[in-house]
Scaffold this motif. Sequence first.
Motif, PDB file in Angstrom:
ATOM      1  N   SER A   6      46.983  34.670  25.931  1.00 16.66           N
ATOM      2  CA  SER A   6      47.820  35.731  25.370  1.00 16.66           C
ATOM      3  C   SER A   6      47.051  36.567  24.347  1.00 16.66           C
ATOM      4  N   LEU A   7      45.996  35.992  23.758  1.00 16.65           N
ATOM      5  CA  LEU A   7      45.192  36.741  22.798  1.00 16.65           C
ATOM      6  C   LEU A   7      44.550  37.952  23.460  1.00 16.65           C
ATOM      7  N   LEU A   8      44.220  37.820  24.755  1.00 15.33           N
ATOM      8  CA  LEU A   8      43.562  38.913  25.470  1.00 15.33           C
ATOM      9  C   LEU A   8      44.545  39.792  26.225  1.00 15.33           C
ATOM     10  N   TYR A   9      45.581  39.197  26.810  1.00 12.66           N
ATOM     11  CA  TYR A   9      46.414  39.918  27.755  1.00 12.66           C
ATOM     12  C   TYR A   9      47.872  40.033  27.329  1.00 12.66           C
ATOM     13  N   GLY A  10      48.218  39.704  26.120  1.00 14.67           N
ATOM     14  CA  GLY A  10      49.607  39.793  25.690  1.00 14.67           C
ATOM     15  C   GLY A  10      50.391  38.570  26.113  1.00 14.67           C
ATOM     16  N   ALA A  11      51.660  38.749  26.423  1.00 13.71           N
ATOM     17  CA  ALA A  11      52.538  37.620  26.766  1.00 13.71           C
ATOM     18  C   ALA A  11      52.236  37.129  28.168  1.00 13.71           C
ATOM     19  N   VAL A  12      51.570  35.995  28.268  1.00 17.66           N
ATOM     20  CA  VAL A  12      51.290  35.360  29.554  1.00 17.66           C
ATOM     21  C   VAL A  12      51.657  33.887  29.440  1.00 17.66           C
ATOM     22  N   PRO A  13      51.935  33.212  30.554  1.00 16.41           N
ATOM     23  CA  PRO A  13      52.265  31.783  30.511  1.00 16.41           C
ATOM     24  C   PRO A  13      51.107  30.970  29.934  1.00 16.41           C
ATOM     25  N   PRO A  14      51.395  29.798  29.394  1.00 15.56           N
ATOM     26  CA  PRO A  14      50.335  28.986  28.776  1.00 15.56           C
ATOM     27  C   PRO A  14      49.300  28.470  29.760  1.00 15.56           C
ATOM     28  N   GLY A  15      49.614  28.477  31.059  1.00 13.62           N
ATOM     29  CA  GLY A  15      48.648  27.993  32.039  1.00 13.62           C
ATOM     30  C   GLY A  15      47.456  28.908  32.203  1.00 13.62           C
ATOM     31  N   GLY A  16      47.679  30.216  32.114  1.00 13.01           N
ATOM     32  CA  GLY A  16      46.583  31.164  32.286  1.00 13.01           C
ATOM     33  C   GLY A  16      47.018  32.381  33.072  1.00 13.01           C
ATOM     34  N   VAL A  17      46.049  33.117  33.558  1.00 14.77           N
ATOM     35  CA  VAL A  17      46.320  34.371  34.250  1.00 14.77           C
ATOM     36  C   VAL A  17      45.263  34.593  35.326  1.00 14.77           C
ATOM     37  N   VAL A  18      45.667  35.269  36.412  1.00  7.61           N
ATOM     38  CA  VAL A  18      44.758  35.604  37.513  1.00  7.61           C
ATOM     39  C   VAL A  18      44.507  37.109  37.482  1.00  7.61           C
ATOM     40  N   ASN A  19      43.251  37.492  37.458  1.00  7.72           N
ATOM     41  CA  ASN A  19      42.877  38.902  37.398  1.00  7.72           C
ATOM     42  C   ASN A  19      42.075  39.272  38.645  1.00  7.72           C
ATOM     43  N   PHE A  20      42.581  40.223  39.429  1.00  7.09           N
ATOM     44  CA  PHE A  20      41.911  40.701  40.624  1.00  7.09           C
ATOM     45  C   PHE A  20      41.146  41.976  40.280  1.00  7.09           C
ATOM     46  N   ILE A  21      39.876  42.019  40.616  1.00  8.02           N
ATOM     47  CA  ILE A  21      39.040  43.174  40.328  1.00  8.02           C
ATOM     48  C   ILE A  21      38.728  43.881  41.641  1.00  8.02           C
ATOM     49  N   THR A  22      39.081  45.145  41.709  1.00 11.10           N
ATOM     50  CA  THR A  22      38.933  45.892  42.960  1.00 11.10           C
ATOM     51  C   THR A  22      37.502  46.380  43.149  1.00 11.10           C
ATOM     52  N   LYS A  23      37.189  46.717  44.395  1.00 11.16           N
ATOM     53  CA  LYS A  23      35.856  47.228  44.722  1.00 11.16           C
ATOM     54  C   LYS A  23      35.675  48.633  44.166  1.00 11.16           C
ATOM     55  N   ARG A  24      34.440  48.950  43.852  1.00 10.36           N
ATOM     56  CA  ARG A  24      34.104  50.281  43.351  1.00 10.36           C
ATOM     57  C   ARG A  24      33.358  51.060  44.425  1.00 10.36           C
ATOM     58  N   PRO A  25      33.464  52.366  44.395  1.00 14.92           N
ATOM     59  CA  PRO A  25      32.678  53.169  45.347  1.00 14.92           C
ATOM     60  C   PRO A  25      31.185  52.958  45.145  1.00 14.92           C
ATOM     61  N   THR A  26      30.440  53.000  46.217  1.00 11.58           N
ATOM     62  CA  THR A  26      29.003  52.754  46.167  1.00 11.58           C
ATOM     63  C   THR A  26      28.235  54.074  46.072  1.00 11.58           C
ATOM     64  N   PRO A  27      27.045  54.053  45.464  1.00  9.35           N
ATOM     65  CA  PRO A  27      26.263  55.288  45.365  1.00  9.35           C
ATOM     66  C   PRO A  27      25.727  55.770  46.705  1.00  9.35           C
ATOM     67  N   GLU A  28      25.599  54.870  47.678  1.00  5.48           N
ATOM     68  CA  GLU A  28      25.134  55.241  49.011  1.00  5.48           C
ATOM     69  C   GLU A  28      26.245  54.987  50.019  1.00  5.48           C
ATOM     70  N   ARG A  29      26.213  55.729  51.129  1.00  5.32           N
ATOM     71  CA  ARG A  29      27.270  55.606  52.135  1.00  5.32           C
ATOM     72  C   ARG A  29      27.168  54.260  52.851  1.00  5.32           C
ATOM     73  N   GLU A  30      28.282  53.524  52.851  1.00  2.65           N
ATOM     74  CA  GLU A  30      28.357  52.226  53.521  1.00  2.65           C
ATOM     75  C   GLU A  30      29.676  52.132  54.274  1.00  2.65           C
ATOM     76  N   SER A  31      29.644  51.508  55.436  1.00  4.15           N
ATOM     77  CA  SER A  31      30.852  51.311  56.233  1.00  4.15           C
ATOM     78  C   SER A  31      30.792  49.944  56.891  1.00  4.15           C
ATOM     79  N   SER A  32      31.945  49.338  57.082  1.00  4.14           N
ATOM     80  CA  SER A  32      31.997  48.045  57.764  1.00  4.14           C
ATOM     81  C   SER A  32      33.327  47.904  58.483  1.00  4.14           C
ATOM     82  N   ILE A  33      33.318  47.076  59.516  1.00  2.00           N
ATOM     83  CA  ILE A  33      34.534  46.803  60.277  1.00  2.00           C
ATOM     84  C   ILE A  33      34.525  45.334  60.668  1.00  2.00           C
ATOM     85  N   ARG A  34      35.699  44.696  60.613  1.00  2.00           N
ATOM     86  CA  ARG A  34      35.799  43.275  60.931  1.00  2.00           C
ATOM     87  C   ARG A  34      37.062  43.040  61.735  1.00  2.00           C
ATOM     88  N   TYR A  35      36.916  42.276  62.806  1.00  2.00           N
ATOM     89  CA  TYR A  35      38.075  41.931  63.646  1.00  2.00           C
ATOM     90  C   TYR A  35      38.186  40.418  63.719  1.00  2.00           C
TER      91      TYR A  35
END
Length: 201
Positions: free
Chosen positions: A140-169
């Motif tokens: 809670s010191l970092l993120y305000g009111a959160v449960p005493p167990g902890g917190v999960v933080n998802f960090i999203t991808k950032r755009p890359t300086p060079e062109r990249e593409s991928s596909i997965r099936y």
Amino acid sequence: MAAVLTLGIAADLNAQNESEDVFNLDPFSIEESGEKSIHAVQSNVATRFATDINELPFAVNVLTEELLDDLSVTDMRNVVQFAGGVVNGGRGFNSSTNNVYRIRGFPTNGNLINGFSVSSNFHIAPNSIQRVEVVKGPASLLYGAVPPGGVVNFITKRPTPERESSIRYINGSYNYNRLDAESSGPLTENIRYFVGISQED
């Protein structure tokens, strides 16, 4: 045998004493930038800046992009359990929007995306996540009111300086099909983009 060995060692020492050439090597430095393994040594968001995990006063588990790729993640609930002490606490089976976890036995009342609070019913697309940080204990010191167990933080991808593409099936049992596609790169000199598309059946 002992006498022969002693003579051999003495001859070796004499040869070394005779040639005492010293070679000076040019100085060099070793630098490291970024992490390219499934084991992370720094937490980027737990303290709002890059800090060595060993120097933090609380427990932080980091799941890197390389680990997410190795696991072929299709549901973020499955990968968070690799943090240890974290289990899926959702009420629904196979509900991708019910991202409720139990950290050290305490349920989370929401998650973070890039440090900002979102509802536990917010859908998190696996192919948009670069890194997952689980801060355990009273954060809670970092993120305000959160449960005493902890917190999960998802960090999203950032755009890359060079062109990249991928596909997965992915094809699996019970007619499971999933298609992930993403593209990233520069639009102009100062503008970059990232686009991710997922379809699951």
